[in-house]
Scaffold this active site. Structure first.
Site, PDB file in Angstrom:
ATOM      1  N   HIS A 470       0.843  -1.205   0.000  1.00  0.00           N
ATOM      2  CA  HIS A 470       0.000   0.000   0.000  1.00  0.00           C
ATOM      3  C   HIS A 470       0.881   1.260   0.000  1.00  0.00           C
ATOM      4  O   HIS A 470       0.743   2.130  -0.870  1.00  0.00           O
ATOM      5  CB  HIS A 470      -0.907  -0.038   1.237  1.00  0.00           C
ATOM      6  CG  HIS A 470      -1.780   1.163   1.390  1.00  0.00           C
ATOM      7  ND1 HIS A 470      -3.127   1.139   1.118  1.00  0.00           N
ATOM      8  CD2 HIS A 470      -1.502   2.430   1.775  1.00  0.00           C
ATOM      9  CE1 HIS A 470      -3.630   2.346   1.323  1.00  0.00           C
ATOM     10  NE2 HIS A 470      -2.665   3.153   1.733  1.00  0.00           N
ATOM     11  N   GLU A 471       1.789   1.326   0.955  1.00  0.00           N
ATOM     12  CA  GLU A 471       2.637   2.520   1.055  1.00  0.00           C
ATOM     13  C   GLU A 471       3.543   2.639  -0.171  1.00  0.00           C
ATOM     14  O   GLU A 471       3.834   3.739  -0.639  1.00  0.00           O
ATOM     15  CB  GLU A 471       3.468   2.500   2.348  1.00  0.00           C
ATOM     16  CG  GLU A 471       2.648   2.505   3.636  1.00  0.00           C
ATOM     17  CD  GLU A 471       1.562   3.573   3.691  1.00  0.00           C
ATOM     18  OE1 GLU A 471       1.718   4.636   3.073  1.00  0.00           O
ATOM     19  OE2 GLU A 471       0.522   3.328   4.342  1.00  0.00           O
ATOM     20  N   HIS A 474       1.716   4.414  -2.885  1.00  0.00           N
ATOM     21  CA  HIS A 474       1.794   5.875  -2.713  1.00  0.00           C
ATOM     22  C   HIS A 474       3.155   6.368  -3.213  1.00  0.00           C
ATOM     23  O   HIS A 474       3.255   7.394  -3.874  1.00  0.00           O
ATOM     24  CB  HIS A 474       1.669   6.257  -1.240  1.00  0.00           C
ATOM     25  CG  HIS A 474       0.273   6.222  -0.687  1.00  0.00           C
ATOM     26  ND1 HIS A 474      -0.777   6.886  -1.281  1.00  0.00           N
ATOM     27  CD2 HIS A 474      -0.235   5.627   0.424  1.00  0.00           C
ATOM     28  CE1 HIS A 474      -1.867   6.693  -0.546  1.00  0.00           C
ATOM     29  NE2 HIS A 474      -1.567   5.936   0.488  1.00  0.00           N
ATOM     30  N   HIS A 477       3.387   6.565  -6.939  1.00  0.00           N
ATOM     31  CA  HIS A 477       2.609   7.708  -7.430  1.00  0.00           C
ATOM     32  C   HIS A 477       3.444   8.990  -7.324  1.00  0.00           C
ATOM     33  O   HIS A 477       3.443   9.826  -8.217  1.00  0.00           O
ATOM     34  CB  HIS A 477       1.337   7.822  -6.578  1.00  0.00           C
ATOM     35  CG  HIS A 477       0.259   8.676  -7.167  1.00  0.00           C
ATOM     36  ND1 HIS A 477      -0.818   9.101  -6.421  1.00  0.00           N
ATOM     37  CD2 HIS A 477       0.076   9.183  -8.403  1.00  0.00           C
ATOM     38  CE1 HIS A 477      -1.616   9.831  -7.192  1.00  0.00           C
ATOM     39  NE2 HIS A 477      -1.100   9.894  -8.397  1.00  0.00           N
TER      40      HIS A 477
HETATM   41 ZN    ZN Z   1      -2.802   5.233   2.000  1.00  0.00          ZN
END
Ligand code: ZN
Length: 681
Positions: A470-471, A474, A477
């Site tokens: 998940h991190e 980010h 991105h």
């Molecule tokens: Zn998040």
């Protein structure tokens, strides 16, 4: 002081080990004074015909100089907190808040942006430049520039007070978490706990010069007890300590109470919204988001609640029946994690703990990097010899076609004086500077995983692997952006309710057999995750997904309703109770003070925005469904996702980016199907 202050030097990566609390305030004072003078000079130079380079780039440069000093300070405050650093950090908050308000209410600056936006030069601007101008003008309005002077002043006071109060909220939560420990000298009290949890608790005891074991409220320790401790009284004790942190209840009642702060924060947010002409803070928060209105958000959440409720009820009924068979006829909040894990083992013969041995950290990282290489054609390598804030920290570089793209730090393990949770912080934005050089992006990725214990490498649970992905989503991105304007590159300028798209999207690969083959290998034998374990794991994927959904909807609805209705005479706990009555299938004990540790909304950026997780999950699930159609490692689809979503940051409306990738607007079907919550399931 200037010559010896590391925060005022030019540097590539921050000289973390050299930064002392006494450097912080003088550096910020100096930069704010320099920036104020530079803004006045820029306005004098640009008064007649402002240009992009003369105005926007010049302002970006000032923002970068401030960020270069402040970003490492606020990062250290989160991961290496100390009383001295905290004091230095807090001394700067009102100064920064005043500076931002002053910038946002600078009439001459706003007029210069307006003149630029209306000038013929815009005809040659790219879409990102146009968006940056549009967002900047919007933000001037939201900073109160159109208000009478008296109200502008009040706006500034409110912002300053809010930055103080939200920081205090975060500090009290950290202090409350650190303030409680339980020293255990009789090992029989730890019956049921795994070897790794015991080893970690023994290590924690040794670190304090104690024999035996030390249980703390740091997440790995809390999680271990709630999931595995046979001693029901111990679970209840820990549950009560954890869910009353920073409140008027529990073992440290009243000592770090965030209750009064929450009321003040909500009052001020409401006042701020009203000043700017919005009926409540939720509507103000939507002014910069993808969702159109409060009704749309609430309608979306309630629709999900209605669809998932029968599944949540079924999950709970099964859990109650199972616990009763095991002799627990009155299932309480501190029993849920414990019996859920037992039920998971009974039904799928699989446990989080059993999986740990197959997810040693280096195998997981190697597999993760191999995956993104296949999907996006990027290479990742570890860098040595860099300055750091802790020996566990690692630094990596992304390269593409032999060219440098960006770098990221990993700070993965829980430790004392580090805030809980996991987050990505865009430490430096990609941008082209006034000299025409490209500045590459840098990200900090922070988690709170179980550290290495007893001479073994750090072994992750599958939940932890998912958090890491998940991190990392980010991070991609932020780092894989192709936008070169600071206001729209990476995660800058991305509406908050779209920002969880790339992160939740990345989680999907933790569940793909092909992906799992890359990230798993027994830490002793190197043996890949055996087929039967893999099948059990996949079969257990949606275990209790109904209950999980109910919980996340409870948080989302509570946050949103709280910011809509604050001021109607109901307190925080009453609003929460109303939402729990509506969507939760199990009620916690009356002393539970969950809101007092809900830092996402009281100290982070998720106020009236926690719904973003669910909102963006619709987008991420639907985006992933194209990979299901095309092949999960299809490099063409990978490149398409990269170019449509990851590369374009905040340069355009997220709906436009999504439609570019998917060929149509998002549908909720993929999310419901992935979670096993489709009506037919
Ligand atoms: Zn998040």
């Amino acid at each position: 002081m200037t010559a010896s202050n590391p925060l005022l030097q030019a540097f590539d990566l921050p000289p973390y080990s050299a930064i002392r609390p006494e450097h912080v305030e003088p550096a910020i004072d100096r930069i704010l004074a320099d920036n104020r003078a530079a803004i006045a000079q820029t306005l004098a130079d640009q008064a007649d015909t402002p240009s992009w380079d003369g105005l926007v780039l010049a302002l970006d440069e000032l923002g970068e100089r401030l960020g270069r000093a402040w970003s490492p300070v606020s990062h250290l405050n989160a991961v290496c907190n100390s009383p001295e650093l905290r004091a230095a950090y807090e001394a700067c908050l009102p100064k920064l808040s005043a500076y931002w308000t002053e910038m946002g209410q600078n009439r001459a600056l706003c007029d210069a942006y307006k003149a630029l936006a209306a000038s013929p030069a815009t005809a040659g601007f790219d879409v990102a430049q146009k968006t940056v101008l549009e967002h900047t003008l919007r933000d001037f309005h939201l900073s109160g520039i159109d208000l009478p002077e008296e109200q502008q002043k009040r706006y500034g006071e409110i912002q300053m007070r809010l930055s103080e109060l939200t920081s205090r909220f975060s500090n009290q939560l950290l202090d409350a978490t650190q303030a409680w420990t339980k020293h255990v000298t009789d090992e029989s009290a730890l019956a049921g706990l795994t070897d790794s949890a015991r080893a970690q608790m023994a290590q924690a005891a040794q670190a304090k010069g104690l024999d035996g074991w030390l249980i703390s409220l740091e997440f790995p320790s809390y999680y271990a007890v709630m999931t595995y401790a046979d001693d029901r009284a111990l679970r209840e004790e820990l549950y009560a300590a954890y869910c009353t942190r920073a409140s008027d209840q529990g073992p440290n009642a009243g000592q770090f109470d965030n209750g009064p702060l929450m009321e003040q924060i909500l009052d001020l947010r409401r006042e701020l919204a009203r000043l700017l002409g919005y009926p409540n803070y939720a509507e103000l928060s939507l002014a910069t988001k993808m969702a159109d209105s409060g009704e749309q958000v609430l309608g979306f959440l309630r629709d999900l609640a209605a669809r998932s409720r029968p599944f949540a009820e079924k999950d709970l009924a099964e859990l109650r029946a199972f616990a009763a068979e095991q002799g627990c006829g009155d299932l309480q909040s501190w029993d849920v994690g414990y019996y859920s894990e037992k039920l998971r083992q009974a039904r799928y013969s699989i446990s989080q703990e059993q999986l740990r041995a197959y997810f040693p950290i280096d195998k997981v990282l190697g597999g993760l990097f191999a995956m993104v290489q296949r999907l996006y054609g990027i290479e990742i390598r570890e860098l040595a010899d860099f300055d750091s804030w802790h020996p566990d920290v690692r630094l990596f570089e992304i390269r593409e076609n032999g060219e440098h793209v960006g770098r990221f730090f990993f700070d993965l393990y829980a430790r004392a004086n580090k805030r809980g949770g996991a987050w990505m912080d865009g430490a430096r934005d990609k941008r082209r500077n006034t000299a025409g050089e490209l500045v590459s992006p840098v990200a900090n990725l922070v988690c709170n995983f179980t550290p290495a214990v007893g001479g073994k490498p750090a072994l992750l649970t599958h939940d932890e692997v998912t958090t890491l992905f998940h991190e990392f989503g980010h991070g991609l991105h932020h780092l894989l952006t192709r936008i070169e304007h600071a206001g729209a590159s990476g995660i800058s300028g991305v509406p908050w309710d779209a920002v969880e798209l790339p992160s939740q999207f990345m989680e999907n690969w933790c569940w793909e057999p092909e992906g799992l083959a890359l990230i798993s290998g027994h830490y002793q034998t190197g043996e890949p995750l055996p087929q039967d374990l893999l099948e059990k794991m996949l079969a257990a994927k949606n275990f209790q997904s109904g209950m999980m959904m109910a919980r996340q909807l409870e948080f989302s609805l509570f946050d949103f309703e709280l910011h809509v209705h604050h001021g109607d005479g109901r307190g925080v706990l009453e609003v929460l109770k109303g939402i729990r009555d509506e969507v939760s299938v199990m009620q916690p004990p009356a002393y539970n003070r969950f809101p007092n540790s809900f830092s996402h909304i009281f100290a982070g950026g998720y106020a009236a925005g926690y719904y973003s997780y669910k909102w963006a999950e619709v987008l991420s699930a639907d985006a992933f469904s194209r990979f299901e159609e095309d092949g999960v490692f299809n490099p063409v689809t990978g490149q398409a996702f990269r170019e449509a979503i990851l590369a374009r940051g905040g340069s355009q409306d997220p709906m436009v980016l999504f439609v570019d990738f998917r060929g149509r607007e998002p549908s909720i079907d993929a999310l419901l199907r992935h979670l096993g919550l489709s009506a037919a399931a």
